[in-house]
Design a protein around this motif. Structure first.
Motif, PDB file in Angstrom:
ATOM      1  N   ALA A 120      52.089  52.359  45.526  1.00 41.40           N
ATOM      2  CA  ALA A 120      53.429  51.859  45.862  1.00 41.40           C
ATOM      3  C   ALA A 120      53.336  50.856  47.017  1.00 41.40           C
ATOM      4  CB  ALA A 120      54.340  53.024  46.235  1.00 41.40           C
ATOM      5  N   THR A 121      52.534  51.206  48.027  1.00 36.27           N
ATOM      6  CA  THR A 121      52.402  50.304  49.173  1.00 36.27           C
ATOM      7  C   THR A 121      51.797  48.975  48.738  1.00 36.27           C
ATOM      8  OG1 THR A 121      52.026  52.242  50.539  1.00 36.27           O
ATOM      9  CG2 THR A 121      51.446  50.128  51.519  1.00 36.27           C
ATOM     10  N   ARG A 122      50.748  49.059  47.883  1.00 35.39           N
ATOM     11  CA  ARG A 122      50.063  47.816  47.503  1.00 35.39           C
ATOM     12  C   ARG A 122      50.946  46.940  46.612  1.00 35.39           C
ATOM     13  NH1 ARG A 122      45.256  47.628  45.141  1.00 35.39           N
ATOM     14  NH2 ARG A 122      45.376  49.647  44.125  1.00 35.39           N
ATOM     15  N   MET A 123      51.709  47.560  45.715  1.00 33.90           N
ATOM     16  CA  MET A 123      52.542  46.713  44.857  1.00 33.90           C
ATOM     17  C   MET A 123      53.673  46.066  45.655  1.00 33.90           C
ATOM     18  SD  MET A 123      54.425  49.446  42.270  1.00 33.90           S
ATOM     19  CE  MET A 123      55.796  48.579  41.545  1.00 33.90           C
ATOM     20  N   ARG A 124      54.145  46.792  46.641  1.00 35.58           N
ATOM     21  CA  ARG A 124      55.209  46.215  47.470  1.00 35.58           C
ATOM     22  C   ARG A 124      54.666  45.074  48.338  1.00 35.58           C
ATOM     23  NH1 ARG A 124      60.092  49.567  47.833  1.00 35.58           N
ATOM     24  NH2 ARG A 124      59.882  50.943  46.051  1.00 35.58           N
ATOM     25  N   ASP A 233      38.002  30.429  41.284  1.00 31.31           N
ATOM     26  CA  ASP A 233      38.178  31.881  41.443  1.00 31.31           C
ATOM     27  C   ASP A 233      39.364  32.330  40.585  1.00 31.31           C
ATOM     28  OD1 ASP A 233      38.468  34.474  42.227  1.00 31.31           O
ATOM     29  OD2 ASP A 233      39.300  33.989  44.211  1.00 31.31           O
ATOM     30  N   ILE A 234      39.088  32.539  39.293  1.00 35.21           N
ATOM     31  CA  ILE A 234      40.154  32.887  38.338  1.00 35.21           C
ATOM     32  C   ILE A 234      40.800  34.233  38.715  1.00 35.21           C
ATOM     33  CG2 ILE A 234      40.599  33.410  35.887  1.00 35.21           C
ATOM     34  CD1 ILE A 234      39.966  30.490  36.374  1.00 35.21           C
ATOM     35  N   GLY A 235      39.998  35.097  39.366  1.00 28.20           N
ATOM     36  CA  GLY A 235      40.508  36.416  39.762  1.00 28.20           C
ATOM     37  C   GLY A 235      41.745  36.311  40.655  1.00 28.20           C
ATOM     38  N   ALA A 236      41.883  35.194  41.362  1.00 27.71           N
ATOM     39  CA  ALA A 236      43.055  35.006  42.237  1.00 27.71           C
ATOM     40  C   ALA A 236      44.334  34.848  41.420  1.00 27.71           C
ATOM     41  CB  ALA A 236      42.837  33.774  43.124  1.00 27.71           C
ATOM     42  N   ALA A 240      46.448  43.621  37.589  1.00 27.74           N
ATOM     43  CA  ALA A 240      46.557  44.495  36.411  1.00 27.74           C
ATOM     44  C   ALA A 240      47.197  45.813  36.797  1.00 27.74           C
ATOM     45  CB  ALA A 240      45.180  44.743  35.802  1.00 27.74           C
ATOM     46  N   VAL A 241      47.907  46.376  35.838  1.00 27.45           N
ATOM     47  CA  VAL A 241      48.483  47.718  35.996  1.00 27.45           C
ATOM     48  C   VAL A 241      47.936  48.545  34.842  1.00 27.45           C
ATOM     49  CG1 VAL A 241      50.588  49.085  36.142  1.00 27.45           C
ATOM     50  CG2 VAL A 241      50.614  46.684  36.872  1.00 27.45           C
ATOM     51  N   THR A 242      47.272  49.644  35.153  1.00 27.24           N
ATOM     52  CA  THR A 242      46.617  50.395  34.086  1.00 27.24           C
ATOM     53  C   THR A 242      46.249  51.807  34.518  1.00 27.24           C
ATOM     54  OG1 THR A 242      44.826  50.298  32.465  1.00 27.24           O
ATOM     55  CG2 THR A 242      44.271  49.627  34.723  1.00 27.24           C
ATOM     56  N   ALA A 247      38.062  49.837  32.701  1.00 21.43           N
ATOM     57  CA  ALA A 247      38.166  48.788  31.680  1.00 21.43           C
ATOM     58  C   ALA A 247      38.748  47.512  32.283  1.00 21.43           C
ATOM     59  CB  ALA A 247      39.048  49.271  30.519  1.00 21.43           C
ATOM     60  N   ALA A 248      39.692  47.667  33.219  1.00 18.24           N
ATOM     61  CA  ALA A 248      40.290  46.481  33.852  1.00 18.24           C
ATOM     62  C   ALA A 248      39.261  45.781  34.743  1.00 18.24           C
ATOM     63  CB  ALA A 248      41.516  46.885  34.653  1.00 18.24           C
ATOM     64  N   VAL A 249      38.436  46.578  35.433  1.00 21.70           N
ATOM     65  CA  VAL A 249      37.381  45.985  36.267  1.00 21.70           C
ATOM     66  C   VAL A 249      36.408  45.230  35.371  1.00 21.70           C
ATOM     67  CG1 VAL A 249      35.433  46.507  37.805  1.00 21.70           C
ATOM     68  CG2 VAL A 249      37.639  47.664  38.130  1.00 21.70           C
ATOM     69  N   ASP A 250      36.054  45.836  34.231  1.00 21.08           N
ATOM     70  CA  ASP A 250      35.157  45.165  33.275  1.00 21.08           C
ATOM     71  C   ASP A 250      35.741  43.837  32.811  1.00 21.08           C
ATOM     72  OD1 ASP A 250      33.326  47.087  33.363  1.00 21.08           O
ATOM     73  OD2 ASP A 250      33.757  47.974  31.387  1.00 21.08           O
ATOM     74  N   PHE A 251      37.041  43.802  32.662  1.00 23.43           N
ATOM     75  CA  PHE A 251      37.681  42.554  32.223  1.00 23.43           C
ATOM     76  C   PHE A 251      37.566  41.486  33.312  1.00 23.43           C
ATOM     77  CE2 PHE A 251      41.281  39.648  32.005  1.00 23.43           C
ATOM     78  CZ  PHE A 251      41.265  39.258  30.675  1.00 23.43           C
ATOM     79  N   GLY A 252      37.378  41.917  34.533  1.00 26.51           N
ATOM     80  CA  GLY A 252      37.224  40.949  35.626  1.00 26.51           C
ATOM     81  C   GLY A 252      38.360  40.975  36.631  1.00 26.51           C
ATOM     82  N   ILE A 253      39.188  42.026  36.593  1.00 28.45           N
ATOM     83  CA  ILE A 253      40.272  42.112  37.580  1.00 28.45           C
ATOM     84  C   ILE A 253      39.687  42.646  38.894  1.00 28.45           C
ATOM     85  CG2 ILE A 253      42.534  43.132  38.093  1.00 28.45           C
ATOM     86  CD1 ILE A 253      42.790  41.584  35.529  1.00 28.45           C
ATOM     87  N   ALA A 254      39.998  41.961  39.979  1.00 27.97           N
ATOM     88  CA  ALA A 254      39.493  42.401  41.287  1.00 27.97           C
ATOM     89  C   ALA A 254      40.137  43.732  41.670  1.00 27.97           C
ATOM     90  CB  ALA A 254      39.817  41.347  42.334  1.00 27.97           C
ATOM     91  N   GLU A 255      39.332  44.620  42.283  1.00 26.97           N
ATOM     92  CA  GLU A 255      39.850  45.965  42.556  1.00 26.97           C
ATOM     93  C   GLU A 255      41.098  45.976  43.437  1.00 26.97           C
ATOM     94  OE1 GLU A 255      37.521  49.480  43.108  1.00 26.97           O
ATOM     95  OE2 GLU A 255      35.793  48.424  42.270  1.00 26.97           O
ATOM     96  N   GLN A 256      41.156  45.018  44.379  1.00 26.34           N
ATOM     97  CA  GLN A 256      42.352  45.028  45.245  1.00 26.34           C
ATOM     98  C   GLN A 256      43.610  44.563  44.503  1.00 26.34           C
ATOM     99  OE1 GLN A 256      39.774  43.063  45.561  1.00 26.34           O
ATOM    100  NE2 GLN A 256      40.357  40.972  46.067  1.00 26.34           N
ATOM    101  N   ARG A 257      43.425  43.995  43.307  1.00 28.26           N
ATOM    102  CA  ARG A 257      44.570  43.558  42.499  1.00 28.26           C
ATOM    103  C   ARG A 257      44.871  44.541  41.362  1.00 28.26           C
ATOM    104  NH1 ARG A 257      45.501  38.029  42.602  1.00 28.26           N
ATOM    105  NH2 ARG A 257      45.644  37.425  44.781  1.00 28.26           N
TER     106      ARG A 257
END
Ligand code: F6P
Length: 541
Positions: A120-124, A233-236, A240-242, A247-257
């Motif tokens: 919740a904190t991170r999405m806000r 830096d496409i990751g910027a 992702a929400v999952t 699987a999202a990390v494998d796709f290339g989504i940065a962990e902080q996102r």
């Protein structure tokens, strides 16, 4: 919860309701109003700022009492307690259904509390940065466009609420868009005129396996790479929400996102989770919090009000009465608000994916009908399209009118009046005598009257419920959505089905996977082979 389960048709109240059905099957609601002028007062109920009028349903007090007795005999209060306590009511998947915990309607499982708080904190924070223009893309420019890539529950809720509440795009520092279909046309339309340097994609998928969403995410990545260069830096440009973090990390989504969602939130109940991120961005925290507050108020009402004064309970029971005792096969949902034009689509998934089932808790097959076909569209638009069938078609079709009271604008008042007029006209219709009188008034001669009067006569007696919102705001919409969520629970519980799995959908997904896999040796039936040949021939030109 003790687990002695009886299918609903084996409960004594079901038999009593069959007798009420004999009595009321041919009853006219117009006559019930004549017999009881106080009918509106006894058959309407307010809670959480909403008013629901059930007086246009083909029901009377004693049949309604029998429905409430059915709910007692089906031990609905125990079911509600179990739901809010987080029991694994989704028994086929071994999970609880605790979406209420995301809006403060009950506590989350202790083991998940810290992660929920962190998400919740991170999405806000993310939404705040975006709205402040502080979130930068790969080339250092602020993100101004957010595109949610998701389907089903990862799309319909946020899309519907954004349409209802976000207001004109020009007022927003960041615009929010949605693409669900694997048909490239949708994403192409959303990206038309978009600047890749200023665009962020949210890949919203609880399972992170949904073919449509992953294909669109790949297309988005290719679009970004083509514009920003392979080394950017496409990751910027992704979040992702999952529930499938790996699987999202494998796709290339940065962990902080990466915003995790718990497994005890079903897709169609997930708008309250991080799946609601597009709403935090579009509405801001106050708007999103008001949505949660409205839903939370409905949770509290559902949990605490006696069955006879409980909005979701009464709505669920009357829907069950229409389905199982009056043999009505569909439910038309007609929001009289352009902002709610996608409400029927959201509700279709909620009701039909939840209760479109036939296997009971004990593994046996149901002997009664379950979810109606839910459909609909915005009023007044539908009046000029499909309402004719309500009036003079051959089917009984119950209607939910959703009406917004607020505002001085004359067109808004006309909108509400149209809804009330439709509901009344559907109740009363126009008798043959009234048709004759109307024709006579127009100056028609006797022959003309004989010829035309039957075509002008309208049987009426179509059942409807009107749900009145004080205004189309976040609090009221949250309460409305939770009202329907809990109504679905009430019906699923009494029918004895699991409202929280969706194994039917999985079969279609599996078949599509096999057909797309050229190496698959899976058996194809004659029609599939024939159509695949025809498609191949057409593609060859
Ligand atoms: O195919 C049905 C379904 O599983 C829905 O229940 C769900 O809301 C939708 O697909 C999307 O699923 P996901 O969020 O896992 O991509």
């Amino acid at each position: 919860m003790t687990d002695t389960f009886l299918p609903p048709d084996r409960l004594p109240a079901w038999q009593a309701l069959r007798t009420h059905r004999e009595r009321l099957a041919a009853a006219r609601v117009a006559d019930l109003f004549d017999a009881d002028p106080g009918r509106f007062d006894t058959l309407s109920l307010s809670a959480c700022g909403l008013l629901a009028d059930f007086s246009r349903q083909r029901i009377d007090r004693s049949a309604l009492d029998a429905l409430i007795e059915l709910a007692h005999q089906a031990r609905l209060p125990e079911g509600v307690d179990a739901l809010f306590r987080g029991e694994r009511l989704n028994h086929t998947e071994g999970r609880a259904a605790l979406h209420m915990a995301l809006r403060g309607g009950c506590p989350p499982p202790a083991a998940d509390a810290a992660q929920l708080q962190d998400t919740a904190t991170r999405m806000r924070t993310l939404a705040r940065e975006l709205r402040a223009g502080a979130l930068k893309g790969a080339s250092g420019r602020p993100i101004r466009r957010v595109v949610n890539l998701g389907i089903g529950g990862s799309d319909l809720g946020p899309r519907m609420v954004a349409e209802a509440l976000a207001g004109p795009a020009a007022k927003h520092p960041v615009t929010v868009h949605f693409a669900a279909n694997i048909d490239p046309q949708e994403l192409d339309e959303v990206l038309s005129g978009a600047d890749p340097a200023e665009t962020l994609f949210i890949v919203a998928s609880k399972s992170f396996t949904t073919a449509e969403t992953l294909a669109n995410a790949e297309a988005a990545r290719a679009w970004l790479r083509a514009a920003l260069g392979a080394d950017a830096d496409i990751g910027a440009h992704f979040a992702a929400v999952t529930n499938a973090v790996a699987a999202a990390v494998d796709f290339g989504i940065a962990e902080q996102r990466l915003l995790p969602m718990p497994d005890w939130v079903g897709g169609r109940y997930s708008v309250w989770s991080a799946i609601g991120l597009p709403l935090l961005i579009a509405l801001g925290e106050d708007g999103f919090d008001a949505l949660l507050a409205g839903a939370r108020a409905m949770d509290e009402h559902f949990r605490s009000a006696p069955l006879a004064a409980n909005l979701p309970v009464l709505m669920g029971l009357l829907g069950l009465w229409n389905t199982d005792f009056l043999d009505q096969e569909t439910l038309a949902v007609l929001p009289y608000a352009h902002g709610l034009r996608s409400f029927p689509a959201w509700l279709q998934q909620l009701e039909m994916e939840s209760n479109g089932k036939r296997t009971l808790r004990d593994g046996s097959s149901t002997a009664v009908m379950t979810s109606p076909v839910v459909w609909g569209g915005a009023g007044t638009v539908g009046q000029h399209a499909f309402h004719q069938l309500f009036y003079q078609g051959t089917r009984a079709i119950p209607v939910d009118f959703i009406v917004v009271a607020g505002g001085e604008d004359a067109r808004r008042q006309a909108l509400a009046n149209n809804a009330l007029a439709q509901a009344a006209a559907l109740t009363h219709g126009r008798s043959l005598d009234e048709a004759v009188a109307a024709l006579r008034e127009r100056g028609a001669d006797d022959a003309e009257i004989r010829r035309l009067a039957p075509h002008l006569a309208i049987p009426g007696n179509q059942a409807s419920t009107t749900v009145l919102l004080p205004r189309l705001d976040a609090y009221s919409l949250g309460a409305l959505m939770a009202l329907y969520e809990h109504k679905v629970f009430v019906q699923g519980w009494i029918w004895g089905i699991n409202s929280f799995d969706q194994y039917g959908v999985e079969l279609g997904k599996e078949m599509a996977r096999r057909l797309s896999d050229a190496t698959s040796s899976a058996r194809r039936d004659g029609a599939t082979i024939g159509l695949q040949r025809a498609i191949a021939a057409l593609r060859r030109g």
